[in-house]
Design an enzyme around this catalytic site. Structure first.
Site, PDB file in Angstrom:
ATOM      1  N   HIS A   1    -100.413  -2.337 -56.804  1.00 53.20           N
ATOM      2  CA  HIS A   1     -99.731  -2.730 -58.077  1.00 53.20           C
ATOM      3  C   HIS A   1     -98.538  -3.655 -57.648  1.00 53.20           C
ATOM      4  CE1 HIS A   1     -97.502  -2.217 -61.633  1.00 53.20           C
ATOM      5  NE2 HIS A   1     -96.388  -1.806 -61.106  1.00 53.20           N
TER       6      HIS A   1
ATOM      7  N   GLU B   1    -101.403  -5.841 -65.338  1.00 58.90           N
ATOM      8  CA  GLU B   1    -102.447  -6.223 -64.100  1.00 58.90           C
ATOM      9  C   GLU B   1    -103.963  -6.410 -64.695  1.00 58.90           C
ATOM     10  OE1 GLU B   1    -101.616  -3.550 -60.457  1.00 58.90           O
ATOM     11  OE2 GLU B   1    -100.485  -2.630 -62.429  1.00 58.90           O
TER      12      GLU B   1
ATOM     13  N   GLU C   1     -97.561   2.042 -68.127  1.00 53.64           N
ATOM     14  CA  GLU C   1     -97.743   2.275 -66.653  1.00 53.64           C
ATOM     15  C   GLU C   1     -98.228   3.834 -66.482  1.00 53.64           C
ATOM     16  OE1 GLU C   1     -94.003   1.186 -64.630  1.00 53.64           O
ATOM     17  OE2 GLU C   1     -94.573  -0.711 -64.847  1.00 53.64           O
TER      18      GLU C   1
ATOM     19  N   LYS D   1     -87.544  -0.492 -69.822  1.00 52.88           N
ATOM     20  CA  LYS D   1     -88.077   0.938 -69.443  1.00 52.88           C
ATOM     21  C   LYS D   1     -87.682   1.917 -70.463  1.00 52.88           C
ATOM     22  CE  LYS D   1     -90.425  -0.785 -65.844  1.00 52.88           C
ATOM     23  NZ  LYS D   1     -91.873  -0.167 -65.660  1.00 52.88           N
TER      24      LYS D   1
ATOM     25  N   GLN E   1     -88.167  -7.097 -69.706  1.00 51.30           N
ATOM     26  CA  GLN E   1     -88.138  -6.878 -68.192  1.00 51.30           C
ATOM     27  C   GLN E   1     -87.923  -8.217 -67.369  1.00 51.30           C
ATOM     28  OE1 GLN E   1     -91.209  -4.414 -66.474  1.00 51.30           O
ATOM     29  NE2 GLN E   1     -90.344  -4.481 -64.581  1.00 51.30           N
TER      30      GLN E   1
ATOM     31  N   ARG F   1     -94.210 -13.618 -59.201  1.00 55.39           N
ATOM     32  CA  ARG F   1     -93.483 -14.391 -58.279  1.00 55.39           C
ATOM     33  C   ARG F   1     -94.589 -15.314 -57.531  1.00 55.39           C
ATOM     34  NH1 ARG F   1     -90.736  -9.499 -57.741  1.00 55.39           N
ATOM     35  NH2 ARG F   1     -92.379  -8.968 -56.008  1.00 55.39           N
TER      36      ARG F   1
ATOM     37  N   GLU G   1     -98.916   6.779 -64.605  1.00 58.11           N
ATOM     38  CA  GLU G   1     -98.192   7.487 -63.194  1.00 58.11           C
ATOM     39  C   GLU G   1     -98.465   8.910 -63.203  1.00 58.11           C
ATOM     40  OE1 GLU G   1     -94.203   6.066 -62.666  1.00 58.11           O
ATOM     41  OE2 GLU G   1     -94.724   4.094 -63.698  1.00 58.11           O
TER      42      GLU G   1
ATOM     43  N   ASP H   1     -95.133   5.380 -68.492  1.00 53.78           N
ATOM     44  CA  ASP H   1     -93.739   4.877 -68.456  1.00 53.78           C
ATOM     45  C   ASP H   1     -93.963   3.372 -69.190  1.00 53.78           C
ATOM     46  OD1 ASP H   1     -90.908   4.388 -67.580  1.00 53.78           O
ATOM     47  OD2 ASP H   1     -91.835   2.872 -65.921  1.00 53.78           O
TER      48      ASP H   1
ATOM     49  N   THR I   1     -90.376   7.327 -72.355  1.00 56.74           N
ATOM     50  CA  THR I   1     -91.359   7.544 -71.185  1.00 56.74           C
ATOM     51  C   THR I   1     -92.028   8.797 -71.539  1.00 56.74           C
ATOM     52  OG1 THR I   1     -89.840   6.433 -69.610  1.00 56.74           O
ATOM     53  CG2 THR I   1     -91.524   8.055 -68.610  1.00 56.74           C
TER      54      THR I   1
ATOM     55  N   THR J   1     -96.493   2.980 -60.996  1.00 61.71           N
ATOM     56  CA  THR J   1     -97.951   2.641 -61.476  1.00 61.71           C
ATOM     57  C   THR J   1     -99.043   2.852 -60.447  1.00 61.71           C
ATOM     58  OG1 THR J   1     -96.845   1.067 -63.101  1.00 61.71           O
ATOM     59  CG2 THR J   1     -99.212   0.887 -62.829  1.00 61.71           C
TER      60      THR J   1
ATOM     61  N   TYR K   1     -84.080  -8.217 -65.682  1.00 64.63           N
ATOM     62  CA  TYR K   1     -83.961  -7.611 -64.187  1.00 64.63           C
ATOM     63  C   TYR K   1     -83.339  -7.848 -62.999  1.00 64.63           C
ATOM     64  CZ  TYR K   1     -87.359 -10.037 -61.304  1.00 64.63           C
ATOM     65  OH  TYR K   1     -88.009 -10.820 -60.504  1.00 64.63           O
TER      66      TYR K   1
ATOM     67  N   ASP L   1     -88.243   6.566 -60.862  1.00 62.00           N
ATOM     68  CA  ASP L   1     -89.295   6.111 -61.040  1.00 62.00           C
ATOM     69  C   ASP L   1     -89.490   5.098 -59.697  1.00 62.00           C
ATOM     70  OD1 ASP L   1     -91.792   5.480 -62.088  1.00 62.00           O
ATOM     71  OD2 ASP L   1     -91.132   3.774 -62.956  1.00 62.00           O
TER      72      ASP L   1
ATOM     73  N   TYR M   1     -92.308   2.938 -56.761  1.00 65.11           N
ATOM     74  CA  TYR M   1     -93.171   1.699 -56.937  1.00 65.11           C
ATOM     75  C   TYR M   1     -93.966   1.685 -55.680  1.00 65.11           C
ATOM     76  CZ  TYR M   1     -93.234  -3.367 -57.808  1.00 65.11           C
ATOM     77  OH  TYR M   1     -93.516  -4.798 -57.876  1.00 65.11           O
TER      78      TYR M   1
ATOM     79  N   ARG N   1     -92.627  -6.073 -70.978  1.00 69.59           N
ATOM     80  CA  ARG N   1     -92.661  -6.926 -70.023  1.00 69.59           C
ATOM     81  C   ARG N   1     -91.599  -8.270 -70.272  1.00 69.59           C
ATOM     82  NH1 ARG N   1     -94.126  -3.634 -66.084  1.00 69.59           N
ATOM     83  NH2 ARG N   1     -95.971  -2.755 -66.642  1.00 69.59           N
TER      84      ARG N   1
END
Lengths: 403, 403
Positions: free
Chosen positions: A123, A346, A187, A241, A228, A132, A189, A221, A245, A332, A232, A116, A118, A225
């Site tokens: 995104h 989002e 997600e 995840k 995660q 962050r 995709e 996907d 899927t 995503t 992570y 997968d 990114y 959250r």
């Protein structure tokens, strides 16, 4: 001009011809190709000598066909097009057409490795801002390489497979607690399906993408959250995840997307030579995310920063080989506008801004019983669209027995 | 007491009986079991009716046998033990024994998903100190869950497969550059091989570990530290690990390790209920890392913080299913002492303190032509050890043609 009733002008006309695998009653799974709202039984067609693929179409998965390579893919496609357009074949072929409503579509190929990426700048920027908030949203490596990771191949499932809400650990001020995810997300995709393997130590250059990749599927996907955010660091997402899927049942061949190539966004700073794809082209795929009957987002694939050819070149540049059935997903897909985001993280800005569905219902993340359907189209020849099918899943409560 | 010449008292006596897959001349790969320095051809043994496994031993991989489950695994093991200890069977069985020197050992099973954990406290602490010197070495989640990620299943290779030096991007003060890795490393690990699948949505509790896991292999998770440091945020290692992961050719059944269980380190803070394994037991496996003929490290597996039962329980607690052939590795095994570290990153403290090999040679990371051999033993019955074989690889230059 196809003789198949109802297929001319449909998004699933002879310009598309996506492949899938189906079951009918108790018979073993077999391969078919979609035409309009019908399916041509390719197992029967090859058995009857109407199309020849060395037996590759007489298998319970697409893998043997995927392994044949582009010349054979093109030959089979040409032959199927001929069978469906030349009225002289109608008498022989029509009995092999089945209404889609009478079959069950199953997982079309056996997944080798699932990767997968990114690769949407919007995104990655949104996620950076949400997770962050005090840092630069894009990490320093992001514009230099297509960031990716390996996902779980054994839990890739076909559209309409129920999605059991995952349980796991999430952080609280009093330490981690265990329970069903409270921030279950999607997600949206696009996935690329590898047909022709590469050898260990032999990277696939950007300009050999179409020698290896057969076609595309839509991918959801599913992502927890809360799991995660806690798990992570430092090795990436894992349980958040790995539970499921979903992919669309139709693998649309690259051959059907000839009219969909468009210039991809300019890359600045310039990428290293092994990532330079000239021309730098993306696919103008238009996705639609439907949540319980309300379209909540329309993610535009054309704006992806990293292309599928660059992703494959990067994935193999260290000498890693690819196998038939490998699936790599774009990451995503989000456009610049909130209404173009490919995740609910989002869309609701981390759950802070609920989205309105039909009948005044508000949502942040997925609730049990919710259904999400991702569909897509691409521009085709003569103003006709190419249908990419849909990938759908309904959330069932944690702890429910498996189907 | 076995009648097989040379096997009594050997680390590969009838107390061990690891399974592998071999080739002999041009014949298809077939299954064997090791006894001393010989191999019993189980394909021939099942064909002759000497051992019965429903045909599962007449396959080119161990997967059909792995799928049978513990009662069948035990029955086959008992029968093989009987054949190799009862002199009455010698005349029938002896012709089916082949010298190991006359066969080529190949990949013993087809890998489903490959997961790599990070379960040594000493390793995680060392890596934290080297990569993030200004922070707490262990991240807040580390003692609450066994951190792990998915690796690339398609590049898991059997011992003695040459390892091509990977190329990729590494950071420099002037931005990223592309080239062969300059910090190529090993990770000495133990891998657990799943036999019996689990269903989606049905977690495997800690106390059902032995219902699903058949046995163990040794793992060398080759790692390019320069690639890893640049790529790993925020989704974890990708190209730094995906080029090759080597495993030993022998799968040692859990049945052979009955004398190797020892209390695992106490866990503090207490773990969440789904991770509570009572008794909390590890395996007293003693590894040895040989670099070009010099033993540079002796990693002790008994000190691993998270156990294999906890890892499997965690891996599935979100509802993810496991398949026959899934491989999950422990993560790098490091003890408290520098001479017990399972990576050269730690052994040379980030490359700052070279290690001396034979003939005054100094090394930090791997050079082309270097050979690393990881071997291990476990305590067996009556003071005999259980040999776990070895996993070996030699580095060949980047860009060399694949074998």
């Amino acid at each position: 001009m196809t003789w198949v009733p109802g297929a001319q002008g449909s998004p699933y006309g002879v310009h598309n011809l996506p492949y899938g695998v189906f079951r009918q009653g108790d018979r073993p799974a077999r391969i078919g190709v979609r035409i309009g709202d019908l399916l041509l039984d390719l197992d029967a067609a090859e058995a009857a000598g109407l199309v020849l693929a060395g037996g590759a179409l007489r298998a319970p998965t697409l893998n043997p066909f995927l392994a044949l390579g582009r010349p054979q893919w093109s030959a089979v496609r040409s032959r199927i097009t001929h069978l469906l357009t030349d009225a002289g074949h109608r008498a022989a072929v029509e009995p092999l057409l089945l209404p889609l409503a009478e079959v069950e579509l199953v997982m079309p190929f056996e997944v080798g490795d699932y990767v997968d990426f990114y690769s949407s700048e919007h995104h990655a920027t949104n996620v950076g801002r949400i997770f962050r908030p005090d840092d630069e949203p894009l990490l320093p490596n992001w514009r230099h390489l297509p960031i990716g990771y390996h996902g779980r191949a054994g839990t890739v499932v076909v559209s309409d497979t129920p999605v059991i809400r995952p349980s796991g650990q999430r952080a609280t001020p009093d330490g981690p607690v265990f329970g069903p995810s409270t921030r279950l997300d999607i997600e949206a995709e696009v996935g690329f399906v590898v047909g022709v393997p590469s050898a260990p130590g032999a990277p696939v250059p950007v300009d050999r993408f179409a020698d290896h990749v057969f076609g595309i599927v839509l991918v959801n996907d599913w992502s927890a959250r809360d799991l995660q955010a806690w798990e992570y660091r430092p090795l990436g997402p894992f349980l958040a995840k790995s539970f499921a899927t979903s992919v669309s049942p139709w693998v649309v061949p690259l051959d059907a997307l000839a009219d969909a190539w468009v210039p991809a966004p300019e890359q600045n700073p310039p990428v290293l030579p092994y990532l330079r794809d000239v021309p730098h082209l993306g696919l103008d795929l238009r996705l639609e995310v439907d949540w319980n009957g309300t379209v909540v987002s329309r993610p535009p694939f054309a704006g992806m920063y990293w292309t599928a050819a660059q992703q494959l070149a990067h994935l193999t540049v260290n000498g890693a080989s690819v196998r038939t059935g490998d699936l790599y997903a774009s990451g995503t897909i989000s456009g610049p506008d909130r209404s173009e985001t490919g995740s609910f993280l989002e869309l609701t800005w981390g759950g802070a801004e609920p989205v309105g569905l039909d009948a005044g219902v508000k949502r942040t993340f997925l609730e049990d019983g919710d259904t999400v359907t991702i569909s897509a189209t691409a521009p085709g020849p003569d103003g006709i669209t190419v249908g990419l099918g849909e990938v759908r899943g309904t959330i069932v409560p944690a702890g429910a027995p498996p189907r």
